[in-house]
Write a protein that holds these residues in place. Structure first.
Motif, PDB file in Angstrom:
ATOM      1  N   PHE A 136     -33.780  -8.340  70.312  1.00 59.40           N
ATOM      2  CA  PHE A 136     -33.320  -7.046  69.800  1.00 59.40           C
ATOM      3  C   PHE A 136     -34.465  -6.101  69.457  1.00 59.40           C
ATOM      4  CE2 PHE A 136     -32.361  -4.309  66.150  1.00 59.40           C
ATOM      5  CZ  PHE A 136     -31.427  -3.472  66.751  1.00 59.40           C
ATOM      6  N   PHE A 137     -35.435  -6.564  68.662  1.00 64.69           N
ATOM      7  CA  PHE A 137     -36.431  -5.626  68.144  1.00 64.69           C
ATOM      8  C   PHE A 137     -37.306  -5.034  69.245  1.00 64.69           C
ATOM      9  CE2 PHE A 137     -35.600  -7.705  63.968  1.00 64.69           C
ATOM     10  CZ  PHE A 137     -35.247  -6.549  63.288  1.00 64.69           C
ATOM     11  N   LEU A 138     -37.684  -5.839  70.247  1.00 67.81           N
ATOM     12  CA  LEU A 138     -38.506  -5.292  71.330  1.00 67.81           C
ATOM     13  C   LEU A 138     -37.690  -4.321  72.181  1.00 67.81           C
ATOM     14  CD1 LEU A 138     -41.074  -5.101  72.966  1.00 67.81           C
ATOM     15  CD2 LEU A 138     -40.391  -7.170  74.195  1.00 67.81           C
ATOM     16  N   VAL A 139     -36.472  -4.719  72.556  1.00 68.94           N
ATOM     17  CA  VAL A 139     -35.638  -3.860  73.402  1.00 68.94           C
ATOM     18  C   VAL A 139     -35.282  -2.561  72.681  1.00 68.94           C
ATOM     19  CG1 VAL A 139     -33.372  -3.679  74.503  1.00 68.94           C
ATOM     20  CG2 VAL A 139     -34.727  -5.753  74.787  1.00 68.94           C
ATOM     21  N   GLY A 196     -21.927 -13.439  57.839  1.00 70.52           N
ATOM     22  CA  GLY A 196     -23.080 -12.627  58.217  1.00 70.52           C
ATOM     23  C   GLY A 196     -23.284 -12.600  59.724  1.00 70.52           C
ATOM     24  N   ALA A 197     -23.139 -13.756  60.392  1.00 68.49           N
ATOM     25  CA  ALA A 197     -23.293 -13.815  61.851  1.00 68.49           C
ATOM     26  C   ALA A 197     -22.240 -12.956  62.540  1.00 68.49           C
ATOM     27  CB  ALA A 197     -23.199 -15.259  62.332  1.00 68.49           C
ATOM     28  N   LEU A 198     -20.993 -13.017  62.041  1.00 68.49           N
ATOM     29  CA  LEU A 198     -19.919 -12.234  62.655  1.00 68.49           C
ATOM     30  C   LEU A 198     -20.095 -10.736  62.390  1.00 68.49           C
ATOM     31  CD1 LEU A 198     -16.812 -14.491  61.891  1.00 68.49           C
ATOM     32  CD2 LEU A 198     -18.124 -14.313  64.018  1.00 68.49           C
ATOM     33  N   VAL A 199     -20.516 -10.389  61.172  1.00 66.79           N
ATOM     34  CA  VAL A 199     -20.739  -8.970  60.843  1.00 66.79           C
ATOM     35  C   VAL A 199     -21.879  -8.411  61.688  1.00 66.79           C
ATOM     36  CG1 VAL A 199     -21.535  -7.393  59.029  1.00 66.79           C
ATOM     37  CG2 VAL A 199     -19.801  -9.118  58.504  1.00 66.79           C
ATOM     38  N   MET A 200     -22.964  -9.179  61.826  1.00 66.07           N
ATOM     39  CA  MET A 200     -24.090  -8.709  62.625  1.00 66.07           C
ATOM     40  C   MET A 200     -23.679  -8.552  64.083  1.00 66.07           C
ATOM     41  SD  MET A 200     -27.977 -10.196  62.628  1.00 66.07           S
ATOM     42  CE  MET A 200     -29.300  -9.290  63.447  1.00 66.07           C
ATOM     43  N   ALA A 201     -22.871  -9.492  64.610  1.00 64.91           N
ATOM     44  CA  ALA A 201     -22.372  -9.381  65.990  1.00 64.91           C
ATOM     45  C   ALA A 201     -21.503  -8.132  66.142  1.00 64.91           C
ATOM     46  CB  ALA A 201     -21.585 -10.632  66.367  1.00 64.91           C
ATOM     47  N   LEU A 247     -22.087  -5.004  68.777  1.00 69.04           N
ATOM     48  CA  LEU A 247     -21.059  -4.486  69.694  1.00 69.04           C
ATOM     49  C   LEU A 247     -20.790  -3.006  69.427  1.00 69.04           C
ATOM     50  CD1 LEU A 247     -18.579  -7.514  69.668  1.00 69.04           C
ATOM     51  CD2 LEU A 247     -20.205  -6.882  71.467  1.00 69.04           C
ATOM     52  N   LEU A 248     -20.805  -2.609  68.158  1.00 68.04           N
ATOM     53  CA  LEU A 248     -20.623  -1.200  67.800  1.00 68.04           C
ATOM     54  C   LEU A 248     -21.765  -0.352  68.355  1.00 68.04           C
ATOM     55  CD1 LEU A 248     -18.857   0.809  66.236  1.00 68.04           C
ATOM     56  CD2 LEU A 248     -20.189   0.264  64.172  1.00 68.04           C
ATOM     57  N   TYR A 249     -22.987  -0.897  68.297  1.00 70.20           N
ATOM     58  CA  TYR A 249     -24.156  -0.191  68.826  1.00 70.20           C
ATOM     59  C   TYR A 249     -24.020   0.016  70.336  1.00 70.20           C
ATOM     60  CZ  TYR A 249     -29.032   1.297  68.036  1.00 70.20           C
ATOM     61  OH  TYR A 249     -30.180   2.023  67.881  1.00 70.20           O
ATOM     62  N   ILE A 250     -23.542  -1.036  71.032  1.00 68.39           N
ATOM     63  CA  ILE A 250     -23.322  -0.913  72.476  1.00 68.39           C
ATOM     64  C   ILE A 250     -22.332   0.226  72.757  1.00 68.39           C
ATOM     65  CG2 ILE A 250     -22.368  -2.054  74.518  1.00 68.39           C
ATOM     66  CD1 ILE A 250     -23.369  -4.708  73.354  1.00 68.39           C
ATOM     67  N   GLY A 280     -25.652  -7.257  74.709  1.00 72.06           N
ATOM     68  CA  GLY A 280     -24.559  -8.187  74.980  1.00 72.06           C
ATOM     69  C   GLY A 280     -25.010  -9.624  74.785  1.00 72.06           C
ATOM     70  N   TYR A 281     -26.238  -9.933  75.204  1.00 70.85           N
ATOM     71  CA  TYR A 281     -26.787 -11.280  75.007  1.00 70.85           C
ATOM     72  C   TYR A 281     -27.055 -11.554  73.532  1.00 70.85           C
ATOM     73  CZ  TYR A 281     -27.363 -12.196  79.995  1.00 70.85           C
ATOM     74  OH  TYR A 281     -27.122 -12.441  81.321  1.00 70.85           O
ATOM     75  N   VAL A 282     -27.500 -10.531  72.799  1.00 66.34           N
ATOM     76  CA  VAL A 282     -27.731 -10.713  71.359  1.00 66.34           C
ATOM     77  C   VAL A 282     -26.419 -11.067  70.654  1.00 66.34           C
ATOM     78  CG1 VAL A 282     -28.463  -9.581  69.227  1.00 66.34           C
ATOM     79  CG2 VAL A 282     -29.733  -9.172  71.341  1.00 66.34           C
ATOM     80  N   ALA A 283     -25.332 -10.387  71.035  1.00 68.84           N
ATOM     81  CA  ALA A 283     -24.027 -10.695  70.445  1.00 68.84           C
ATOM     82  C   ALA A 283     -23.621 -12.135  70.753  1.00 68.84           C
ATOM     83  CB  ALA A 283     -22.973  -9.713  70.963  1.00 68.84           C
TER      84      ALA A 283
END
Length: 504
Positions: A299-302, A352-357, A361-364, A462-465
């Motif tokens: 995530f951070f590099l992309v 936390g894992a579900l909220v971050m996912a 998805l919202l960012y996408i 998508g892979y991060v999610a």
């Protein structure tokens, strides 16, 4: 008395404020390292322009630090157990400060790369002692609060690095261009060295340990065989020897496990204490840390490439865009440990894992909706949701991993925690070549760069999610409830009283 025993002083009393000064010092050092990992990325265009560095040299300015850091973490942790965590911490922060000066005054790209490798090696001595000193200095009932602070620092450091790097680069202080991003470490490091000598209490393993040189060699070789091809693979066209090296790393790690088992049975001084993996909370937490590192590495590099190259934003605008994420991580980390985990246990980390996912998805969705016209304000909501999810994970996860670890092996355990996260990060960075650059045409007209990077960003997220979904499932192996914060929890009764003592 064991051969390493000297006159002891008791663990600092609950009313002793010295331990809170010590905490502030080691947390500042941890923050300095976290910032240094990310601060360079934002200044890379300036470094490339000012020094005329090649792409390979630019890559090694970041990869050299990561490789030296990951390869030395377990050894750094064990050196603290053997020679004293305060002593090794001071050596590490002193060396880190010196290496920062060498980076800041580098006269060519080659000197900068070498100085960054030295900086990573010194960070490997400094960073494992942070959690070890906390573990040895604070009683179990206070560690939840302390790890909450640590989680907040992790979140703050992860995003404030790019912001600080952007400000220092944009300001061009004294005409020094990018150099202040390293030179800013000098006053902080010198202050940490002076105050650390005064306020940090010494601690080490309560029995004689020796450095396992064969273990050091095997760990270093295995990590280099795994991480070097990952960091250089795309640049070199993913050669066959790279895949062979990564496969060979698994053989080296297998040999390491076999040797450490023999070494532990023979003299009780292995580099990696394999008995730690029989502690369920530690083994499960290590798995989560590794996979989490993969997601963060991607995530951070992309994210940086998307904003600065894809959208054409300035370093300062990209850095400021990350502020909502940083604030959300810090706020959620404090709430997680203090209020939520004691009541809801493991469910908080899984939430936390579900909220971050959901934030990913919202960012996408936002990126697809607004395309090249997206603004920082339109990114704020997904970043806040992502940050809140990350904050729910980072602080209680550290506490969960170390909750059942005997203080005797705190350094080794801390080194392993940091090592697997760095390994995960390196794997994530390597996967960027596949999940991001793999969907971008190498020959793009200037007008095509932005849309191509936006598409690559959405594909990578998508892979991060998906990674966060895996983390959610892995968390079922964590204890349902946090460990009881009572003296000796998770520790062998025979060594509890001995391990309470701090070597003067």
């Amino acid at each position: 008395m064991n051969s390493t025993d000297t006159p002891h002083t008791a663990r600092p009393e609950a009313g002793d404020r010295r331990r809170w000064f010590a905490l502030a010092i080691v947390m500042t050092a941890a923050f300095m390292d976290l910032v240094d990992v990310t601060i360079v990325n934002i200044a890379i265009p300036s470094i490339q322009r000012d020094e005329g560095a090649t792409f390979s040299q630019i890559q090694w300015i970041t990869a050299g630090y990561a490789l030296a850091f990951a390869a030395g973490l377990v050894t750094g942790g064990r050196l603290g157990d053997i020679h004293g965590r305060k002593r090794i911490f001071l050596v590490g922060i002193g060396g880190f400060t010196l290496a920062s000066a060498l980076c800041g005054f580098a006269v060519n790209p080659e000197m900068l790369v070498a100085s960054r490798i030295l900086q990573g090696a010194m960070a490997a001595l400094m960073v494992p002692q942070v959690l070890s000193i906390v573990h040895a200095t604070f009683p179990p009932h206070e560690r939840g609060k302390v790890f909450g602070l640590f989680g907040a620092i992790v979140g703050l450091g992860a995003v404030s690095g790019p912001l600080l790097g952007a400000l220092l680069t944009e300001w061009n202080l004294f005409g020094l261009e990018w150099r202040p991003i390293f030179l800013i470490n000098l006053p902080v490091g010198i202050a940490g060295l002076i105050l650390g000598r005064r306020f940090i209490s010494e601690s080490k393993a309560p029995r004689a340990l020796r450095l396992d040189l064969v273990g050091v060699a095997l760990v270093t070789l295995g990590l280099l065989m795994l991480l070097y091809p990952l960091t250089r693979g795309r640049e070199l066209g993913w050669p066959l020897w790279g895949y062979m090296s990564m496969a060979g790393a698994l053989v080296v790690f297998g040999a390491l496990v076999a040797y450490e088992r023999v070494k532990g049975a023979r003299d009780g001084s292995p580099l990696i204490e394999l008995s730690l993996f029989r502690v369920k909370s530690f083994a499960a937490g290590i798995a989560v840390q590794t996979v989490f590192g993969v997601g963060l590495g991607i995530f951070f590099l992309v994210w940086t490439l998307y904003m600065q190259i894809g959208l054409g934003w300035s370093a300062l605008r990209a850095g400021l865009t990350g502020v909502p994420f940083s604030l959300a991580v810090s706020a959620a980390a404090g709430m997680s440990v203090q209020l939520l985990v004691p009541r809801f246990g493991r469910k908080v980390l899984q939430a936390g894992a579900l909220v971050m996912a959901a934030g990913v998805l919202l960012y996408i969705g936002e990126s697809e909706r607004y395309g090249m016209d997206i603004t920082s304000w339109q990114m704020a909501l997904p970043l806040v949701v992502m940050g809140a999810g990350m904050g729910l994970i980072v602080a209680p996860l550290t506490d969960a991993v170390l909750s059942g670890v005997p203080r005797e092996h705190a350094g080794s355990a801390s080194g392993l925690i940091n090592t697997v996260q760095q390994m995960g990060n390196a794997l994530g960075l390597g996967l960027v070549s596949v999940v991001f650059f793999g969907v971008i045409d190498e020959r793009l007209a200037p007008a095509e760069v932005g849309p191509a990077f936006a598409d690559g960003f959405q594909h990578a997220l998508g892979y991060v999610a998906a990674v966060l979904g895996v983390i959610f499932l892995l968390m079922f192996a964590l204890p349902k409830r946090p460990a009881q914060h009572v003296e000796g929890a998770g520790e062998a009764p025979a060594v509890v009283e001995k391990e309470r003592e701090l070597v003067s």
